[in-house]
Design a protein around this motif. Structure first.
Motif, PDB file in Angstrom:
ATOM      1  N   LEU C  90     -66.611 -12.762  50.300  1.00  0.00           N
ATOM      2  CA  LEU C  90     -66.261 -11.362  50.465  1.00  0.00           C
ATOM      3  C   LEU C  90     -65.310 -11.220  51.372  1.00  0.00           C
ATOM      4  N   MET C 111     -66.720 -16.026  42.284  1.00  0.00           N
ATOM      5  CA  MET C 111     -66.272 -14.845  41.846  1.00  0.00           C
ATOM      6  C   MET C 111     -65.951 -13.892  43.164  1.00  0.00           C
ATOM      7  N   VAL C 113     -65.205 -11.187  45.782  1.00  0.00           N
ATOM      8  CA  VAL C 113     -65.528  -9.739  46.030  1.00  0.00           C
ATOM      9  C   VAL C 113     -64.224  -9.475  47.003  1.00  0.00           C
ATOM     10  N   LEU C 115     -63.143  -6.085  49.229  1.00  0.00           N
ATOM     11  CA  LEU C 115     -63.502  -4.642  49.711  1.00  0.00           C
ATOM     12  C   LEU C 115     -62.039  -4.361  50.030  1.00  0.00           C
ATOM     13  N   GLU C 120     -57.634   2.493  44.768  1.00  0.00           N
ATOM     14  CA  GLU C 120     -57.805   1.967  43.421  1.00  0.00           C
ATOM     15  C   GLU C 120     -57.633   0.714  43.472  1.00  0.00           C
ATOM     16  N   TRP C 121     -58.244   0.094  42.342  1.00  0.00           N
ATOM     17  CA  TRP C 121     -58.540  -1.355  42.391  1.00  0.00           C
ATOM     18  C   TRP C 121     -57.208  -2.161  42.161  1.00  0.00           C
ATOM     19  N   ALA C 124     -55.632  -4.900  44.618  1.00  0.00           N
ATOM     20  CA  ALA C 124     -56.432  -6.056  44.966  1.00  0.00           C
ATOM     21  C   ALA C 124     -55.551  -7.302  44.473  1.00  0.00           C
ATOM     22  N   ASN C 125     -55.476  -8.449  45.196  1.00  0.00           N
ATOM     23  CA  ASN C 125     -54.755  -9.510  44.854  1.00  0.00           C
ATOM     24  C   ASN C 125     -55.118 -10.080  43.537  1.00  0.00           C
ATOM     25  N   PRO C 126     -54.390 -10.989  42.777  1.00  0.00           N
ATOM     26  CA  PRO C 126     -54.914 -11.403  41.508  1.00  0.00           C
ATOM     27  C   PRO C 126     -55.912 -12.197  41.300  1.00  0.00           C
ATOM     28  N   VAL C 128     -59.045 -11.817  43.006  1.00  0.00           N
ATOM     29  CA  VAL C 128     -60.195 -11.133  43.255  1.00  0.00           C
ATOM     30  C   VAL C 128     -60.953 -11.005  41.857  1.00  0.00           C
ATOM     31  N   ALA C 129     -62.068 -11.277  41.835  1.00  0.00           N
ATOM     32  CA  ALA C 129     -62.830 -11.012  40.488  1.00  0.00           C
ATOM     33  C   ALA C 129     -63.460  -9.578  40.419  1.00  0.00           C
ATOM     34  N   ILE C 130     -64.081  -9.497  41.639  1.00  0.00           N
ATOM     35  CA  ILE C 130     -64.623  -8.174  41.510  1.00  0.00           C
ATOM     36  C   ILE C 130     -64.050  -7.227  42.791  1.00  0.00           C
ATOM     37  N   PRO C 131     -63.120  -6.453  42.264  1.00  0.00           N
ATOM     38  CA  PRO C 131     -62.536  -5.351  43.345  1.00  0.00           C
ATOM     39  C   PRO C 131     -63.516  -4.152  43.635  1.00  0.00           C
ATOM     40  N   ILE C 132     -63.537  -3.898  44.803  1.00  0.00           N
ATOM     41  CA  ILE C 132     -64.206  -2.756  45.360  1.00  0.00           C
ATOM     42  C   ILE C 132     -63.237  -2.117  45.989  1.00  0.00           C
ATOM     43  N   ALA C 133     -62.882  -0.801  45.633  1.00  0.00           N
ATOM     44  CA  ALA C 133     -61.764   0.191  45.882  1.00  0.00           C
ATOM     45  C   ALA C 133     -62.763   1.113  47.151  1.00  0.00           C
TER      46      ALA C 133
END
Lengths: 207, 207, 207, 207
Positions: C90, C111, C113, C115, C120-121, C124-126, C128-133
């Protein structure tokens, strides 16, 4: 209505003029191939899921801790359907609807994320694969509403209502199933397939 | 209905058997004097306000940035009435209903607190006396709903709806004026005096 | 020092008297088998990772957006090592150290994550598998510090320092690599293997 | 060094070429009068405080719940000095240094704001005039650091350190008194007058 084509050889989704970028969730104009098989948005998701290249922007399932059996069953089916379509589940990580959604999602190979109100990860339900202890209490609802591309409400009271309203405030797609609270402009969807179709359309619509 | 007595000499509020502690907002049993003047809850607030000893637990006024003239006028009157009754206003610190509430409150000697979504205090409307820049965006709504003993909604869309729902979730008294969103269990109050009466009853009810 | 045994047949980790529950991250007393192979904590993690049953409580990698090449390389190796040991990354989801950590982690099948402070997601950098905005700005650092079992700082200035201090405040294990800020009681670890060993010890210590 | 003039007749602060706007905390160029009395920045604050027109952007006092007597006494003096200079205190609203700061501030006529980690206002110390229950736990430290123009640390451990680091991250002026944690670039100030002088300089410097 968008017409979609799946090219089995390139493992790419096209719409006749553009190619879908599963990492950026956008369409780009470069050199599509037109000879794919026509697919629905839901089918397109299934194909993209199999490539494991779809960016996992979370889909939220929200609802009460004290779920009825009907709500529990529906949340479990909904979580499972998300996993089968390669969609990432994010939820509050606690009991009831949240637990059911995680259970279904995990059983279909998903890795449900639980955004917990608590200070320690142990507070997660046993099906949460990735527990995120926020320590900020119910205020974490605002983050769930922000982080999810789509929020699916299954039943629920004022807690769910606040998440739905926050989702609308943040321009998220908010869908209501079963006996979720009535909110103006929130679309009510009858079944799991209908929800997947709405999510697929949103995801593939250059969202 | 609670019967309240104001003792002019001791500057204390009693109910015949107990004395109100304005700092703790609770009633205690020690040695009341019974010879006070009978007052309504709203009148009791006015008397307590004059002593300047009432704990300033915030009362929230919530509503849209793009307020109609009618909403603006009502919010201004509501803010003023809070100040006259010694009640602390907390709001989002921005335009529209928030600005009007601060304007009315400040004009009657109040010190409105603005809990801003922004990173710097300059973003506050000019009537905010104490700007609190949170830097957490609209998630600050969850803190407004938590911090206020009572939330008064004047008009509003999904943003206001989410604050109302959060307030209900946190067991706050949520009141709706004018064209605030319809929410189950939220009491609709017709005028400023009615709102003050409801707040006074809540404050004096050992809340 | 804990002595650990890996039982290849049952795919379980024991310490001679207890069996490790990879879902609860605790030890329980029921009927261990003693005939396993002695393993180090890091080796135990590798074995547990292969079973895919280890609960993915996040490990955080924190550091500056403007990373030096040395910091970037180290973060990438660190992220990769976490993935190889079945550990969930994370991070803040942005550039520099965060991007490098995600890159290494994803390349080894993790994968990651992210945070995000953003609304907006897409921010995220490219990798990041699971972006949490989250939409709450740098205040999301407090959630990263809370959610992670261990925080690994690689370089960094006051932003990283605040995350380290928050981690200590929340009783997390905080490790410093390279030129991370000096903080009392924070252990400085020289290399990736050392960090994995410290994480493994923490994870298997009934944390 | 800025030269400041106080004009007793207009109740305005000038610097020979500009007039200070106490609401916007900025200087504007229109028509200054030059015949004022030369004052230090601290004296200027005292004069502005008397006009009651100074915008109450919060000043934070941070430090441990378990304060030593020396820390308690210093925090009380610091809180009192803020109130005398018309400065708004914001703190965590709990015990120790926070309580002492509120006590001193309230005794000099201030209305200390307590930004509580708790879900209900009752958790505030008795000297908090305006309790703001955030319900987000220690993450509220990030909001204190954001909301305050200046943070004054009196003693403290990792909790205080995290607030100091957050303050630096948000470009706030962070001052350390007594045995506050050592942080690079944080200025250590010996006494209350020195802190007021630093705050006054910041406030009047077009911050």
């Amino acid at each position: 209505m968008q017409v979609l084509f799946w090219n089995e050889r390139t493992q790419q989704l096209g719409d006749g003029a553009r190619v879908f970028d599963p990492l950026a969730l956008t369409w780009r104009d470069d050199a599509p191939e037109h000879d794919g098989k026509a697919v629905t948005a839901s089918e397109a998701l299934l194909r993209l899921a199999a490539t494991r290249k779809l960016r996992r922007v979370p889909i939220g399932i929200i609802g009460p801790r004290d779920a009825t059996q009907a709500q529990y069953d529906l949340a479990e089916q909904m979580g499972a359907a998300l996993a089968r379509h390669g969609l990432q589940l994010l939820c509050g990580g606690k009991n009831g609807v949240m637990e059911a959604a995680c259970k279904g999602h995990a059983q279909e190979g998903g890795m449900p994320v639980g955004l917990l109100p608590d200070e320690e990860w142990h507070a997660a339900n046993p099906y949460v694969a990735i527990p995120i202890a926020t320590g900020i209490g119910p205020a974490r609802n605002a983050i769930i509403a922000r982080a999810c591309l789509v929020l699916v409400a299954i039943g629920g009271g004022v807690g769910t209502l606040s998440e739905m309203a926050l989702g609308l405030q943040f321009n998220r797609l908010v869908l209501a199933m079963a006996d979720a609270p009535e909110v103006n402009t929130v679309e009510r969807v009858a079944d799991v397939d209908g929800v997947i179709a709405r999510i697929a359309a949103r995801l593939l619509a250059n969202a």
